[in-house]
Design a protein around this motif. Structure first.
Motif, PDB file in Angstrom:
ATOM      1  N   VAL A 236       0.816  -1.230   0.000  1.00  0.00           N
ATOM      2  CA  VAL A 236       0.000   0.000   0.000  1.00  0.00           C
ATOM      3  C   VAL A 236       0.844   1.273   0.000  1.00  0.00           C
ATOM      4  CG1 VAL A 236      -2.063  -1.053   0.984  1.00  0.00           C
ATOM      5  CG2 VAL A 236      -0.339  -0.078   2.523  1.00  0.00           C
ATOM      6  N   PHE A 247      -5.447  -0.867  -7.787  1.00  0.00           N
ATOM      7  CA  PHE A 247      -6.903  -0.767  -7.592  1.00  0.00           C
ATOM      8  C   PHE A 247      -7.606  -0.743  -8.953  1.00  0.00           C
ATOM      9  CE2 PHE A 247      -6.108   1.837  -3.427  1.00  0.00           C
ATOM     10  CZ  PHE A 247      -5.755   0.674  -2.755  1.00  0.00           C
ATOM     11  N   ALA A 250      -7.717  -4.139 -10.508  1.00  0.00           N
ATOM     12  CA  ALA A 250      -8.718  -5.013  -9.877  1.00  0.00           C
ATOM     13  C   ALA A 250     -10.139  -4.610 -10.263  1.00  0.00           C
ATOM     14  CB  ALA A 250      -8.560  -4.974  -8.360  1.00  0.00           C
ATOM     15  N   MET A 257      -8.479 -11.035  -8.716  1.00  0.00           N
ATOM     16  CA  MET A 257      -8.465 -10.762  -7.286  1.00  0.00           C
ATOM     17  C   MET A 257      -7.320  -9.821  -6.979  1.00  0.00           C
ATOM     18  SD  MET A 257      -9.407 -14.227  -5.254  1.00  0.00           S
ATOM     19  CE  MET A 257      -9.811 -13.324  -3.762  1.00  0.00           C
ATOM     20  N   LEU A 258      -7.530  -8.979  -5.986  1.00  0.00           N
ATOM     21  CA  LEU A 258      -6.494  -8.049  -5.526  1.00  0.00           C
ATOM     22  C   LEU A 258      -6.091  -8.430  -4.113  1.00  0.00           C
ATOM     23  CD1 LEU A 258      -4.871  -5.318  -5.589  1.00  0.00           C
ATOM     24  CD2 LEU A 258      -6.953  -4.246  -4.705  1.00  0.00           C
ATOM     25  N   LEU A 259      -4.795  -8.360  -3.864  1.00  0.00           N
ATOM     26  CA  LEU A 259      -4.242  -8.605  -2.537  1.00  0.00           C
ATOM     27  C   LEU A 259      -3.292  -7.457  -2.258  1.00  0.00           C
ATOM     28  CD1 LEU A 259      -4.506 -11.262  -0.805  1.00  0.00           C
ATOM     29  CD2 LEU A 259      -2.374 -11.971  -1.828  1.00  0.00           C
ATOM     30  N   THR A 260      -3.488  -6.735  -1.154  1.00  0.00           N
ATOM     31  CA  THR A 260      -2.495  -5.710  -0.802  1.00  0.00           C
ATOM     32  C   THR A 260      -1.848  -6.049   0.531  1.00  0.00           C
ATOM     33  OG1 THR A 260      -3.915  -4.150   0.412  1.00  0.00           O
ATOM     34  CG2 THR A 260      -3.842  -3.926  -2.008  1.00  0.00           C
ATOM     35  N   TYR A 261      -0.597  -5.609   0.644  1.00  0.00           N
ATOM     36  CA  TYR A 261       0.206  -5.852   1.846  1.00  0.00           C
ATOM     37  C   TYR A 261       0.429  -4.555   2.620  1.00  0.00           C
ATOM     38  CZ  TYR A 261       1.283 -10.632   0.514  1.00  0.00           C
ATOM     39  OH  TYR A 261       1.179 -11.967   0.212  1.00  0.00           O
ATOM     40  N   PRO A 262       0.375  -4.653   3.954  1.00  0.00           N
ATOM     41  CA  PRO A 262       0.631  -3.475   4.793  1.00  0.00           C
ATOM     42  C   PRO A 262       2.131  -3.224   4.957  1.00  0.00           C
ATOM     43  CG  PRO A 262       0.177  -5.363   6.187  1.00  0.00           C
ATOM     44  CD  PRO A 262       0.059  -5.847   4.746  1.00  0.00           C
ATOM     45  N   TRP A 272       7.123  -9.735   2.080  1.00  0.00           N
ATOM     46  CA  TRP A 272       6.198 -10.719   2.649  1.00  0.00           C
ATOM     47  C   TRP A 272       6.284 -12.003   1.834  1.00  0.00           C
ATOM     48  CZ3 TRP A 272       4.425  -9.461   7.269  1.00  0.00           C
ATOM     49  CH2 TRP A 272       4.265  -8.117   7.604  1.00  0.00           C
ATOM     50  N   SER A 275       4.156 -15.232   2.688  1.00  0.00           N
ATOM     51  CA  SER A 275       2.740 -15.050   2.348  1.00  0.00           C
ATOM     52  C   SER A 275       2.550 -15.000   0.833  1.00  0.00           C
ATOM     53  CB  SER A 275       2.215 -13.765   2.990  1.00  0.00           C
ATOM     54  OG  SER A 275       0.920 -13.461   2.519  1.00  0.00           O
ATOM     55  N   HIS A 278       2.880 -18.304  -0.850  1.00  0.00           N
ATOM     56  CA  HIS A 278       1.736 -19.143  -0.454  1.00  0.00           C
ATOM     57  C   HIS A 278       0.497 -18.780  -1.290  1.00  0.00           C
ATOM     58  CE1 HIS A 278      -1.136 -21.291   2.021  1.00  0.00           C
ATOM     59  NE2 HIS A 278      -1.798 -20.173   2.230  1.00  0.00           N
ATOM     60  N   HIS A 279       0.205 -17.490  -1.388  1.00  0.00           N
ATOM     61  CA  HIS A 279      -0.969 -17.072  -2.167  1.00  0.00           C
ATOM     62  C   HIS A 279      -0.793 -17.402  -3.646  1.00  0.00           C
ATOM     63  CE1 HIS A 279      -3.552 -15.084   0.789  1.00  0.00           C
ATOM     64  NE2 HIS A 279      -2.443 -14.810   1.432  1.00  0.00           N
TER      65      HIS A 279
ATOM     66  N   PHE B 247     -10.458   0.342   0.040  1.00  0.00           N
ATOM     67  CA  PHE B 247      -9.098   0.782  -0.296  1.00  0.00           C
ATOM     68  C   PHE B 247      -8.551   1.680   0.825  1.00  0.00           C
ATOM     69  CE2 PHE B 247     -10.318   0.651  -5.115  1.00  0.00           C
ATOM     70  CZ  PHE B 247     -10.244  -0.731  -5.107  1.00  0.00           C
ATOM     71  N   ALA B 256      -3.169  -4.309   7.897  1.00  0.00           N
ATOM     72  CA  ALA B 256      -4.302  -4.915   7.192  1.00  0.00           C
ATOM     73  C   ALA B 256      -3.900  -5.456   5.837  1.00  0.00           C
ATOM     74  CB  ALA B 256      -5.412  -3.894   7.004  1.00  0.00           C
ATOM     75  N   LEU B 258      -5.783  -6.511   2.200  1.00  0.00           N
ATOM     76  CA  LEU B 258      -7.012  -6.301   1.442  1.00  0.00           C
ATOM     77  C   LEU B 258      -7.153  -7.413   0.418  1.00  0.00           C
ATOM     78  CD1 LEU B 258      -9.416  -4.540   0.345  1.00  0.00           C
ATOM     79  CD2 LEU B 258      -7.723  -3.433  -1.132  1.00  0.00           C
ATOM     80  N   THR B 260      -9.907  -8.275  -2.760  1.00  0.00           N
ATOM     81  CA  THR B 260     -11.140  -7.910  -3.473  1.00  0.00           C
ATOM     82  C   THR B 260     -11.535  -9.026  -4.424  1.00  0.00           C
ATOM     83  OG1 THR B 260     -10.180  -6.762  -5.396  1.00  0.00           O
ATOM     84  CG2 THR B 260     -10.529  -5.446  -3.387  1.00  0.00           C
ATOM     85  N   PRO B 262     -13.800 -10.226  -7.908  1.00  0.00           N
ATOM     86  CA  PRO B 262     -14.333  -9.743  -9.188  1.00  0.00           C
ATOM     87  C   PRO B 262     -15.819 -10.086  -9.331  1.00  0.00           C
ATOM     88  CG  PRO B 262     -13.207 -11.828  -9.528  1.00  0.00           C
ATOM     89  CD  PRO B 262     -13.059 -11.498  -8.047  1.00  0.00           C
ATOM     90  N   TYR B 293      -0.871 -13.642   5.767  1.00  0.00           N
ATOM     91  CA  TYR B 293      -1.067 -15.048   6.112  1.00  0.00           C
ATOM     92  C   TYR B 293      -0.741 -15.905   4.907  1.00  0.00           C
ATOM     93  CZ  TYR B 293      -5.447 -14.217   3.596  1.00  0.00           C
ATOM     94  OH  TYR B 293      -6.374 -13.860   2.645  1.00  0.00           O
TER      95      TYR B 293
END
Lengths: 293, 293
Positions: A236, A247, A250, A257-262, A272, A275, A278-279, B247, B256, B258, B260, B262, B293
């Protein structure tokens, strides 16, 4: 040179393939029943810039193919000044290897090339992962002249990989520590290294970014034509290609699918890595026509 | 009434707990070593609005606790006109059950209540899942008067759960089919039902949304104080609480991830229930201090 026991970008030999009048450098390692995974690299990056903490776990279930586009590393030719030109080279490379079907992981510039390849020859691609990248018509793509980035590029104390710790990671202690670990992992490969990219590579790739920011007609309309399941990933706090570009991907890709990391910037996949791999592994293991996994 | 063999919101009995002068209705089912998961419901929703395709798989590894806030279903009292008032009731409910530590899953309005509860009493909460919701100061939160939504609310042909198929799902054939399946799943529970929410419930909750849109000082600053690992989820075509609110949550919550979906709207968790429960299960199974994770 022999293939090592454990497939890894620390030890995989660099190979060359001739296609037409071009020679492309690549590494190919791993095995398993999954589709081969073509990995497309970032601005000025070579084969040596792929983090083994990302590539190696993925190589446990499939072949991972790292690729130097034209004019990068030991690939011949000149760096195209457009993403489309890079996509043409990458498709020729796949032809050279005889690969008719694969998955693709594109990071940053590589994610733009991946989108263009899928548009140009959709039948080749099964699933795609787009990390820290932007759609055509995206904003604020690799503007290295802006103060938040130029301070690093203009710092003579930041040589070699050290600058990556600054520009790929967020300015927090935790993210910078992850950046330091990333740089150490890149340093594990000590032989058979690619030559570093020079200023001409950078200039041509920057021209390609400027061209990619342009669009005509309806913004992001191209994305409607990409039906492959896609996984879009970013940190992010990405200053190089801000997360709003992810964004948009997505929102406009029909099957993403969207995946965001902190606490992460452009290099969220390296920060990361547990993670991320893994994803990506779960996403690639799916044979659903839909992105959700 | 006895507890059924397979923990499910199709069959779990509704229970009542008295706290001070208040009675709260709830259902509690499932088992396993995971922290209990408190589930906070959407606008006008009751215990009967929880999709068993979401709750039941989660109940295989923990207790799932569904809760009617004050003035909803068989809970006594009046519906607060603020999220803060709802959070106070939900914390009193946890006290009534003697729960000192749990996870929380808040959907839509419930996600706002979850944020407020975590701010009010952080020590109670281990991990949080925020689905199709918004931070304080978010935008376009449940404006049922806008044409894209009012056409459904003003349609006398859409009774009972039928309106949910329209407002929780995207206007595509695939998403509407998922909505039809969702409505059919809700219909599997045929006894021990909650009374439906009336116009007074709706009016008070709408007042709470309007209050939640307000902010003073730095926008989204509250989110910095939420250190719990969070998983933020939404469909990219949410018309009720647009995805840009998710977002903002991902960008401003310090810890966090995120995700999303589709081809999905407000009810992405119900449309992609297999994927959703898988991700939530993996997220909740983690004991890391970090969200990834």
């Amino acid at each position: 040179m022999t293939t090592t026991m454990t497939p890894s970008n620390i030890t995989a030999p660099t190979r060359l393939v001739e296609v037409a009048n071009q020679t492309y450098a690549y590494r190919r390692f791993g095995n398993g029943s999954g589709s081969p995974l073509l990995c497309l690299q970032h601005f000025t990056g070579t084969l040596d810039n792929w983090d083994p903490a990302v590539t190696d776990p993925l190589a446990s279930a499939r072949e991972v193919i790292l690729f130097d586009n034209a004019g990068i590393g030991r690939s011949t030719g000149t760096v195209p000044e457009s993403v489309a030109g890079m996509a043409t080279h990458a498709l020729a490379f796949l032809d050279g290897l005889g690969i008719e079907r694969c998955d693709v992981l594109g990071f940053s510039l590589g994610g733009m090339v991946a989108q263009q390849m899928v548009l140009d020859r959709p039948s080749v691609f099964r699933r795609m992962i787009l990390v820290a990248t932007a759609p055509r018509g995206g904003e604020d793509i690799m503007h290295l002249e802006k103060p938040k980035l130029s301070r690093y590029f203009n710092d003579p104390g930041l040589q070699s990989y050290a600058i990556l710790q600054k520009i790929f990671f967020a300015p927090t202690a935790s993210s910078q520590a992850a950046g330091e670990a990333f740089v150490a992992r890149l340093g594990q490969r000590t032989g058979d290294l690619d030559p570093r990219s020079g200023p001409q590579v950078a200039a041509a790739q920057i021209a390609a970014f400027r061209e990619w920011e342009q669009y005509t007609g309806e913004r992001f309309a191209d994305l409607k034509h990409i039906s492959q399941p896609a996984l879009v990933v970013n940190g992010v706090h990405d200053e190089m290609i801000p997360v709003r570009n992810s964004f948009w991907l997505a929102e406009h890709l029909p099957n993403a699918m969207l995946l965001t990391y902190p606490d992460a910037g452009h290099g969220s996949l390296f920060q990361w890595h547990d993670s991320f791999q893994h994803h990506v592994s779960e996403f690639l293991a799916s044979n659903s026509p839909f992105a959700p996994y």
